[in-house]
Design a protein around this motif. Structure first.
Motif, PDB file in Angstrom:
ATOM      1  N   GLN A  84      -0.985  11.629  -2.950  1.00  0.00           N
ATOM      2  CA  GLN A  84      -1.602  12.929  -3.203  1.00  0.00           C
ATOM      3  C   GLN A  84      -0.585  13.976  -3.628  1.00  0.00           C
ATOM      4  OE1 GLN A  84      -3.606  13.444   0.534  1.00  0.00           O
ATOM      5  NE2 GLN A  84      -5.513  12.541  -0.206  1.00  0.00           N
ATOM      6  N   LYS A  85       0.678  13.737  -3.340  1.00  0.00           N
ATOM      7  CA  LYS A  85       1.720  14.693  -3.719  1.00  0.00           C
ATOM      8  C   LYS A  85       2.065  14.604  -5.205  1.00  0.00           C
ATOM      9  CE  LYS A  85       4.360  15.202   0.584  1.00  0.00           C
ATOM     10  NZ  LYS A  85       5.691  14.997   1.218  1.00  0.00           N
ATOM     11  N   MET A  86       1.965  13.415  -5.783  1.00  0.00           N
ATOM     12  CA  MET A  86       2.488  13.237  -7.135  1.00  0.00           C
ATOM     13  C   MET A  86       1.773  12.103  -7.859  1.00  0.00           C
ATOM     14  SD  MET A  86       6.382  12.308  -8.284  1.00  0.00           S
ATOM     15  CE  MET A  86       6.220  10.667  -7.559  1.00  0.00           C
ATOM     16  N   ARG A  87       1.314  12.397  -9.071  1.00  0.00           N
ATOM     17  CA  ARG A  87       0.623  11.405  -9.880  1.00  0.00           C
ATOM     18  C   ARG A  87       1.504  10.194 -10.201  1.00  0.00           C
ATOM     19  NH1 ARG A  87      -3.558  10.405 -13.168  1.00  0.00           N
ATOM     20  NH2 ARG A  87      -3.151   9.224 -15.056  1.00  0.00           N
ATOM     21  N   ALA A  88       2.791  10.424 -10.405  1.00  0.00           N
ATOM     22  CA  ALA A  88       3.678   9.329 -10.822  1.00  0.00           C
ATOM     23  C   ALA A  88       3.818   8.241  -9.775  1.00  0.00           C
ATOM     24  CB  ALA A  88       5.061   9.885 -11.192  1.00  0.00           C
ATOM     25  N   SER A  89       3.307   8.468  -8.557  1.00  0.00           N
ATOM     26  CA  SER A  89       3.300   7.392  -7.561  1.00  0.00           C
ATOM     27  C   SER A  89       2.545   6.165  -8.067  1.00  0.00           C
ATOM     28  CB  SER A  89       2.652   7.886  -6.261  1.00  0.00           C
ATOM     29  OG  SER A  89       3.262   9.059  -5.781  1.00  0.00           O
ATOM     30  N   ILE A  90       1.647   6.365  -9.018  1.00  0.00           N
ATOM     31  CA  ILE A  90       0.852   5.264  -9.563  1.00  0.00           C
ATOM     32  C   ILE A  90       1.720   4.230 -10.273  1.00  0.00           C
ATOM     33  CG2 ILE A  90       0.334   6.131 -11.896  1.00  0.00           C
ATOM     34  CD1 ILE A  90      -2.249   4.800  -9.405  1.00  0.00           C
TER      35      ILE A  90
ATOM     36  N   LEU B 187       4.526  -8.707  -5.275  1.00  0.00           N
ATOM     37  CA  LEU B 187       3.868  -9.161  -4.053  1.00  0.00           C
ATOM     38  C   LEU B 187       2.507  -9.802  -4.291  1.00  0.00           C
ATOM     39  CD1 LEU B 187       4.607  -6.103  -1.703  1.00  0.00           C
ATOM     40  CD2 LEU B 187       5.952  -8.197  -1.990  1.00  0.00           C
ATOM     41  N   GLY B 188       1.981  -9.683  -5.507  1.00  0.00           N
ATOM     42  CA  GLY B 188       0.655 -10.208  -5.796  1.00  0.00           C
ATOM     43  C   GLY B 188      -0.466  -9.313  -5.321  1.00  0.00           C
ATOM     44  N   ARG B 189      -0.100  -8.087  -4.907  1.00  0.00           N
ATOM     45  CA  ARG B 189      -1.120  -7.181  -4.371  1.00  0.00           C
ATOM     46  C   ARG B 189      -0.608  -5.745  -4.463  1.00  0.00           C
ATOM     47  NH1 ARG B 189      -4.307  -9.040   1.037  1.00  0.00           N
ATOM     48  NH2 ARG B 189      -6.264  -7.978   0.605  1.00  0.00           N
ATOM     49  N   ALA B 190      -1.514  -4.802  -4.708  1.00  0.00           N
ATOM     50  CA  ALA B 190      -1.152  -3.388  -4.746  1.00  0.00           C
ATOM     51  C   ALA B 190      -2.368  -2.565  -4.378  1.00  0.00           C
ATOM     52  CB  ALA B 190      -0.642  -2.992  -6.139  1.00  0.00           C
ATOM     53  N   SER B 191      -2.146  -1.498  -3.613  1.00  0.00           N
ATOM     54  CA  SER B 191      -3.245  -0.657  -3.163  1.00  0.00           C
ATOM     55  C   SER B 191      -2.822   0.796  -3.209  1.00  0.00           C
ATOM     56  CB  SER B 191      -3.648  -1.034  -1.732  1.00  0.00           C
ATOM     57  OG  SER B 191      -4.663  -0.163  -1.259  1.00  0.00           O
ATOM     58  N   ALA B 192      -3.754   1.671  -3.644  1.00  0.00           N
ATOM     59  CA  ALA B 192      -3.451   3.104  -3.732  1.00  0.00           C
ATOM     60  C   ALA B 192      -4.744   3.888  -3.821  1.00  0.00           C
ATOM     61  CB  ALA B 192      -2.577   3.388  -4.956  1.00  0.00           C
TER      62      ALA B 192
ATOM     63  N   ALA C 199       0.839  -1.202   0.000  1.00  0.00           N
ATOM     64  CA  ALA C 199       0.000   0.000   0.000  1.00  0.00           C
ATOM     65  C   ALA C 199       0.875   1.254   0.000  1.00  0.00           C
ATOM     66  CB  ALA C 199      -0.919   0.005   1.209  1.00  0.00           C
ATOM     67  N   VAL C 200       0.654   2.127  -0.971  1.00  0.00           N
ATOM     68  CA  VAL C 200       1.357   3.404  -1.023  1.00  0.00           C
ATOM     69  C   VAL C 200       0.666   4.369  -0.057  1.00  0.00           C
ATOM     70  CG1 VAL C 200       2.086   5.312  -2.496  1.00  0.00           C
ATOM     71  CG2 VAL C 200       1.909   2.997  -3.440  1.00  0.00           C
ATOM     72  N   PRO C 201       1.401   4.999   0.846  1.00  0.00           N
ATOM     73  CA  PRO C 201       0.774   5.941   1.780  1.00  0.00           C
ATOM     74  C   PRO C 201      -0.001   7.035   1.049  1.00  0.00           C
ATOM     75  CG  PRO C 201       3.023   5.464   2.472  1.00  0.00           C
ATOM     76  CD  PRO C 201       2.838   4.824   1.131  1.00  0.00           C
ATOM     77  N   ALA C 202      -1.184   7.336   1.550  1.00  0.00           N
ATOM     78  CA  ALA C 202      -2.075   8.284   0.872  1.00  0.00           C
ATOM     79  C   ALA C 202      -1.441   9.647   0.699  1.00  0.00           C
ATOM     80  CB  ALA C 202      -3.387   8.407   1.660  1.00  0.00           C
ATOM     81  N   GLU C 203      -0.685  10.105   1.711  1.00  0.00           N
ATOM     82  CA  GLU C 203      -0.110  11.448   1.613  1.00  0.00           C
ATOM     83  C   GLU C 203       0.912  11.552   0.487  1.00  0.00           C
ATOM     84  OE1 GLU C 203       2.179   9.239   4.912  1.00  0.00           O
ATOM     85  OE2 GLU C 203       0.108   9.434   4.184  1.00  0.00           O
ATOM     86  N   LEU C 204       1.580  10.439   0.175  1.00  0.00           N
ATOM     87  CA  LEU C 204       2.540  10.456  -0.929  1.00  0.00           C
ATOM     88  C   LEU C 204       1.825  10.371  -2.279  1.00  0.00           C
ATOM     89  CD1 LEU C 204       5.357   8.155   0.514  1.00  0.00           C
ATOM     90  CD2 LEU C 204       5.290  10.646   0.423  1.00  0.00           C
TER      91      LEU C 204
END
Length: 418
Positions: A89-95, A105-110, A82-87
């Motif tokens: 929200q700072k930058m689209r490229a976090s996707i 890991l077989g799993r991803a959340s954002a 899981a990518v922290p929400a605050e990060l």
């Protein structure tokens, strides 16, 4: 919020070395998560967006060390999906980490990512592409989660040649079982750079740089050393700055073939653009331009890049004539026209089309950078304007330009960050 103060009326002269490409560095930093051993990346620009991506990698459990433009990443201890929400929200490229996390890991959340307000940029195409490899998607309260026991190669036709969706799919496919074929893939140089990085780690990628990319997934990928390509948008911005102010500029570490839509436009109005030996481009600008109406339509590579549109609009204010710019990538990327009008520019614009009446004098004023490239356009306009221009939103501009004030100042401009 910081400011750039620009005092116009000075010619640009000298040489500058183009930094590594932000838009190549961000997905390649994310792709380092795929490796089973450490990765060393060279010529990573020192930018706010890069800092955020490094924060994302650290939050996921990677070890990251940085020395100047060299970044070392050890992804072996990645432990969270899981990518922290605050990060986010700072930058689209976090996707970009969705594909690597899902494959690793077989799993991803954002959550829906943040970034520049230049129009609607949903992540639907990213999610569609990853589900085609077998991921199960659930969405709840603004959060998106992808789960896949095992990714499997597939044929994926993108409804639009999205750079980000192509890159996310390439990264996920590199560890998927079997072959993935991406139809209507993006063709930008940054796609090719990511493909070469994946190949250096052991992936099999064919067709990058065309609309038809094939990736044969591997059981594991190993760490490697890799140097990022030069930033073509930074190179274009400096080229347009000298074209707007007159003078001569030598761009080192500039791959001329990465800017097919720009050089012809500049030559059309009398700018002398010369390819030198190696990755060197020399630009010699006239003091005055002839009356020459210019029409530009943005589009996916090899079309005229949307990331150059704002800077090119600022340059056109120097060229006598009535010019047309049609923004065909983002539906809300002409907000800089309003700020340019504060400097005296004569521009009529809606969300997608602008008429620019060039050759009129500009006067310094207080303006605001609404997004990264709009901010660069305001700097260029300030270089042309009489008097002092104060540009608020320095931090927005510094998301994509390293030491912009120092670089322009060493070329003879009067630009101060405060």
């Amino acid at each position: 919020m910081g400011e750039f103060v620009v005092r116009g009326g000075r010619r640009i002269d000298g040489r500058i070395t183009v930094h590594g490409a932000k838009n190549a560095a961000l997905p390649i930093l994310a792709a380092s998560l795929l490796a089973s051993s450490p990765v060393t990346l060279y010529d990573i620009p020192r930018l706010r967006d890069v800092d955020v991506m490094i924060e994302v990698l650290l939050a996921l459990g990677a070890r990251v060390e940085r020395s100047g433009t060299t970044v070392w990443i050890d992804p072996r201890d990645i432990h969270t999906y899981a990518v922290p929400a605050e990060l986010m929200q700072k930058m689209r490229a976090s996707i970009f980490v969705l594909g690597p996390l899902l494959a690793r890991l077989g799993r991803a959340s954002a959550i829906q990512p943040g970034g520049c307000a230049i129009g609607d940029r949903p992540i639907d195409l990213h999610l569609y592409a990853l589900t085609q490899l077998g991921a199960q998607l659930t969405e709840e309260a603004g959060s998106t989660e992808l789960v896949a026991e095992r990714l499997r190669g597939a044929q994926v036709h993108l409804t639009y040649p999205s750079v980000g969706a192509t890159e996310n799919l390439m990264m996920a496919a590199a560890l998927a079982e079997g072959e993935t074929r991406i139809r209507n893939a993006a063709m930008e140089p940054e796609i090719v750079d990511l493909a070469q990085f994946l190949e250096r780690m052991g992936a099999v990628v064919r067709g990058a740089g065309t609309s038809d990319i094939r990736i044969v997934g591997q059981p594991t990928l190993t760490g490697t050393d890799y140097q990022i390509i030069p930033d073509r948008i930074e190179a274009a911005t400096y080229a347009l700055a000298v074209a707007a102010t007159g003078g001569r500029l030598v761009l080192e570490n500039c791959i001329a073939d990465h800017l097919p839509g720009l050089w012809g436009r500049l030559r059309e109005v009398g700018v002398d653009v010369r390819d030198g030996e190696g990755d060197v481009v020399e630009i010699v600008a006239p003091d005055r331009y002839p009356v020459r109406p210019i029409s530009v339509h943005t589009g996916p590579y090899p079309g005229f890049a949307t990331d150059m549109q704002a800077q090119f609009m600022a340059f056109l204010l120097k060229v006598p004539g009535v010019h047309l710019i049609s923004e065909r990538v983002f539906e809300n990327r002409l907000g800089h026209a309003r700020e340019l009008r504060r400097l005296g520019a004569q521009i009529i614009a809606d969300q997608r089309v602008a008429l620019i009446y060039g050759g009129k004098p500009l006067r310094g004023a207080a303006v605001t950078a609404g997004d990264l490239r709009a901010g660069a356009a305001l700097v260029i306009a300030g270089l042309m304007a009489e008097g002092e221009t104060v540009i608020s939103g320095r931090e927005v501009i510094e998301r994509g330009y390293e030491q912009l004030d120092q670089n322009l100042s060493q070329l003879g401009a009067d630009v101060v960050a405060r």
